[in-house]
Motif scaffolding. Structure first.
Motif, PDB file in Angstrom:
ATOM      1  N   PHE A  68       0.801  -1.213   0.000  1.00 29.28           N
ATOM      2  CA  PHE A  68       0.000   0.000   0.000  1.00 29.28           C
ATOM      3  C   PHE A  68       0.842   1.276   0.000  1.00 29.28           C
ATOM      4  O   PHE A  68       0.311   2.357   0.173  1.00 29.28           O
ATOM      5  CB  PHE A  68      -0.962   0.014   1.187  1.00 29.28           C
ATOM      6  CG  PHE A  68      -2.158  -0.869   0.955  1.00 29.28           C
ATOM      7  CD1 PHE A  68      -3.203  -0.446   0.171  1.00 29.28           C
ATOM      8  CD2 PHE A  68      -2.221  -2.135   1.507  1.00 29.28           C
ATOM      9  CE1 PHE A  68      -4.299  -1.245  -0.056  1.00 29.28           C
ATOM     10  CE2 PHE A  68      -3.310  -2.957   1.285  1.00 29.28           C
ATOM     11  CZ  PHE A  68      -4.354  -2.510   0.505  1.00 29.28           C
ATOM     12  N   SER A  69       2.152   1.149  -0.188  1.00 29.16           N
ATOM     13  CA  SER A  69       3.009   2.325  -0.305  1.00 29.16           C
ATOM     14  C   SER A  69       3.567   2.382  -1.720  1.00 29.16           C
ATOM     15  O   SER A  69       3.231   1.564  -2.575  1.00 29.16           O
ATOM     16  CB  SER A  69       4.152   2.254   0.718  1.00 29.16           C
ATOM     17  OG  SER A  69       5.059   1.232   0.361  1.00 29.16           O
ATOM     18  N   SER A  70       4.428   3.339  -1.949  1.00 30.23           N
ATOM     19  CA  SER A  70       5.025   3.459  -3.283  1.00 30.23           C
ATOM     20  C   SER A  70       6.347   2.692  -3.391  1.00 30.23           C
ATOM     21  O   SER A  70       6.973   2.712  -4.448  1.00 30.23           O
ATOM     22  CB  SER A  70       5.254   4.933  -3.605  1.00 30.23           C
ATOM     23  OG  SER A  70       6.147   5.493  -2.675  1.00 30.23           O
ATOM     24  N   ARG A  71       6.761   2.006  -2.319  1.00 29.34           N
ATOM     25  CA  ARG A  71       8.026   1.255  -2.360  1.00 29.34           C
ATOM     26  C   ARG A  71       7.983   0.068  -3.300  1.00 29.34           C
ATOM     27  O   ARG A  71       9.015  -0.389  -3.771  1.00 29.34           O
ATOM     28  CB  ARG A  71       8.410   0.774  -0.952  1.00 29.34           C
ATOM     29  CG  ARG A  71       8.830   1.877  -0.030  1.00 29.34           C
ATOM     30  CD  ARG A  71       9.360   1.314   1.249  1.00 29.34           C
ATOM     31  NE  ARG A  71       8.286   0.636   1.994  1.00 29.34           N
ATOM     32  CZ  ARG A  71       8.480  -0.037   3.098  1.00 29.34           C
ATOM     33  NH1 ARG A  71       9.681  -0.166   3.609  1.00 29.34           N
ATOM     34  NH2 ARG A  71       7.476  -0.605   3.724  1.00 29.34           N
ATOM     35  N   TRP A  72       6.797  -0.452  -3.600  1.00 28.58           N
ATOM     36  CA  TRP A  72       6.709  -1.618  -4.468  1.00 28.58           C
ATOM     37  C   TRP A  72       7.209  -1.310  -5.870  1.00 28.58           C
ATOM     38  O   TRP A  72       7.602  -2.212  -6.601  1.00 28.58           O
ATOM     39  CB  TRP A  72       5.293  -2.161  -4.517  1.00 28.58           C
ATOM     40  CG  TRP A  72       4.313  -1.287  -5.235  1.00 28.58           C
ATOM     41  CD1 TRP A  72       3.554  -0.302  -4.684  1.00 28.58           C
ATOM     42  CD2 TRP A  72       4.008  -1.321  -6.622  1.00 28.58           C
ATOM     43  NE1 TRP A  72       2.793   0.282  -5.653  1.00 28.58           N
ATOM     44  CE2 TRP A  72       3.049  -0.316  -6.860  1.00 28.58           C
ATOM     45  CE3 TRP A  72       4.446  -2.083  -7.688  1.00 28.58           C
ATOM     46  CZ2 TRP A  72       2.526  -0.074  -8.111  1.00 28.58           C
ATOM     47  CZ3 TRP A  72       3.919  -1.829  -8.943  1.00 28.58           C
ATOM     48  CH2 TRP A  72       2.970  -0.846  -9.150  1.00 28.58           C
ATOM     49  N   ARG A  73       7.222  -0.041  -6.252  1.00 29.50           N
ATOM     50  CA  ARG A  73       7.703   0.326  -7.591  1.00 29.50           C
ATOM     51  C   ARG A  73       9.200   0.114  -7.749  1.00 29.50           C
ATOM     52  O   ARG A  73       9.687   0.045  -8.865  1.00 29.50           O
ATOM     53  CB  ARG A  73       7.344   1.781  -7.878  1.00 29.50           C
ATOM     54  CG  ARG A  73       5.861   1.974  -8.040  1.00 29.50           C
ATOM     55  CD  ARG A  73       5.527   3.364  -8.521  1.00 29.50           C
ATOM     56  NE  ARG A  73       4.093   3.476  -8.706  1.00 29.50           N
ATOM     57  CZ  ARG A  73       3.315   4.247  -7.997  1.00 29.50           C
ATOM     58  NH1 ARG A  73       3.817   5.009  -7.055  1.00 29.50           N
ATOM     59  NH2 ARG A  73       2.022   4.287  -8.235  1.00 29.50           N
ATOM     60  N   THR A  74       9.926   0.007  -6.642  1.00 24.42           N
ATOM     61  CA  THR A  74      11.364  -0.230  -6.731  1.00 24.42           C
ATOM     62  C   THR A  74      11.696  -1.711  -6.892  1.00 24.42           C
ATOM     63  O   THR A  74      12.851  -2.049  -7.121  1.00 24.42           O
ATOM     64  CB  THR A  74      12.084   0.309  -5.481  1.00 24.42           C
ATOM     65  OG1 THR A  74      11.615  -0.394  -4.334  1.00 24.42           O
ATOM     66  CG2 THR A  74      11.847   1.795  -5.319  1.00 24.42           C
ATOM     67  N   LEU A  75      10.702  -2.587  -6.774  1.00 22.32           N
ATOM     68  CA  LEU A  75      10.942  -4.015  -6.956  1.00 22.32           C
ATOM     69  C   LEU A  75      11.153  -4.310  -8.435  1.00 22.32           C
ATOM     70  O   LEU A  75      10.436  -3.803  -9.293  1.00 22.32           O
ATOM     71  CB  LEU A  75       9.756  -4.828  -6.428  1.00 22.32           C
ATOM     72  CG  LEU A  75       9.469  -4.693  -4.933  1.00 22.32           C
ATOM     73  CD1 LEU A  75       8.173  -5.382  -4.588  1.00 22.32           C
ATOM     74  CD2 LEU A  75      10.609  -5.248  -4.124  1.00 22.32           C
ATOM     75  N   SER A  76      12.125  -5.138  -8.735  1.00 21.46           N
ATOM     76  CA  SER A  76      12.465  -5.407 -10.133  1.00 21.46           C
ATOM     77  C   SER A  76      11.668  -6.565 -10.732  1.00 21.46           C
ATOM     78  O   SER A  76      11.686  -6.749 -11.949  1.00 21.46           O
ATOM     79  CB  SER A  76      13.962  -5.692 -10.261  1.00 21.46           C
ATOM     80  OG  SER A  76      14.296  -6.828  -9.502  1.00 21.46           O
ATOM     81  N   SER A  77      10.973  -7.317  -9.932  1.00 25.43           N
ATOM     82  CA  SER A  77      10.193  -8.445 -10.436  1.00 25.43           C
ATOM     83  C   SER A  77       8.973  -7.942 -11.204  1.00 25.43           C
ATOM     84  O   SER A  77       8.231  -7.083 -10.708  1.00 25.43           O
ATOM     85  CB  SER A  77       9.745  -9.328  -9.277  1.00 25.43           C
ATOM     86  OG  SER A  77       8.919 -10.361  -9.747  1.00 25.43           O
ATOM     87  N   PRO A  78       8.747  -8.457 -12.404  1.00 19.69           N
ATOM     88  CA  PRO A  78       7.590  -7.995 -13.175  1.00 19.69           C
ATOM     89  C   PRO A  78       6.255  -8.450 -12.584  1.00 19.69           C
ATOM     90  O   PRO A  78       5.229  -7.813 -12.815  1.00 19.69           O
ATOM     91  CB  PRO A  78       7.812  -8.605 -14.563  1.00 19.69           C
ATOM     92  CG  PRO A  78       8.754  -9.726 -14.368  1.00 19.69           C
ATOM     93  CD  PRO A  78       9.571  -9.405 -13.142  1.00 19.69           C
ATOM     94  N   SER A  79       6.240  -9.515 -11.807  1.00 14.27           N
ATOM     95  CA  SER A  79       4.983  -9.988 -11.236  1.00 14.27           C
ATOM     96  C   SER A  79       4.607  -9.248  -9.946  1.00 14.27           C
ATOM     97  O   SER A  79       3.491  -9.436  -9.453  1.00 14.27           O
ATOM     98  CB  SER A  79       5.060 -11.485 -10.968  1.00 14.27           C
ATOM     99  OG  SER A  79       6.123 -11.770 -10.086  1.00 14.27           O
ATOM    100  N   ALA A  80       5.477  -8.420  -9.441  1.00 15.04           N
ATOM    101  CA  ALA A  80       5.179  -7.694  -8.197  1.00 15.04           C
ATOM    102  C   ALA A  80       3.994  -6.758  -8.381  1.00 15.04           C
ATOM    103  O   ALA A  80       3.155  -6.635  -7.487  1.00 15.04           O
ATOM    104  CB  ALA A  80       6.404  -6.919  -7.732  1.00 15.04           C
ATOM    105  N   SER A  81       3.890  -6.118  -9.528  1.00 11.33           N
ATOM    106  CA  SER A  81       2.776  -5.191  -9.744  1.00 11.33           C
ATOM    107  C   SER A  81       1.445  -5.931  -9.803  1.00 11.33           C
ATOM    108  O   SER A  81       0.420  -5.411  -9.349  1.00 11.33           O
ATOM    109  CB  SER A  81       2.990  -4.383 -11.021  1.00 11.33           C
ATOM    110  OG  SER A  81       3.005  -5.237 -12.139  1.00 11.33           O
TER     111      SER A  81
END
Length: 110
Positions: A68-81
């Motif tokens: 629920f934060s914007s930190r997930w955008r720094t994850l490099s995995s394409p399935s994270a989104s």
């Protein structure tokens, strides 16, 4: 009104495993890429030492914080989104269905 309880039960029966799957998968991605984000240990975390890390409520809340934060955008995995999207949609909608089910059960007279 007769179909409300079976439909709500079916929505919860399907939605909760999908939500938990997204939490576990996102937890694994975050653990692999940024373990410092989920390295929380609480006073009762010793109960969860033999279980997977995501079963610790402190780690689960940290994964929700990432989703629920914007930190997930720094994850490099394409399935994270995809997992973040599922969590962001399913958590509020499942809570709304559960709340409506509780209200309907309180108001419904047998």
């Amino acid at each position: 009104m007769d179909l409300l309880f079976p439909i709500a039960g079916l929505v919860l029966l399907i939605g909760i495993p999908v939500y938990l799957h997204a939490i576990v998968k996102l937890g694994g991605i975050v653990q692999a890429e940024h373990p410092e984000w989920v390295s929380r240990r609480g006073s009762l975390s010793f109960f969860y030492t033999v279980m997977p890390r995501i079963s610790d409520p402190n780690v689960g809340s940290a994964v929700l914080g990432v989703a629920f934060s914007s930190r997930w955008r720094t994850l490099s995995s394409p399935s994270a989104s995809a997992y973040v999207g599922r969590i962001r949609i399913l958590l509020p909608s499942l809570l709304a269905v559960f709340g409506a089910l509780l209200v309907a059960a309180a108001v419904h007279k047998p």
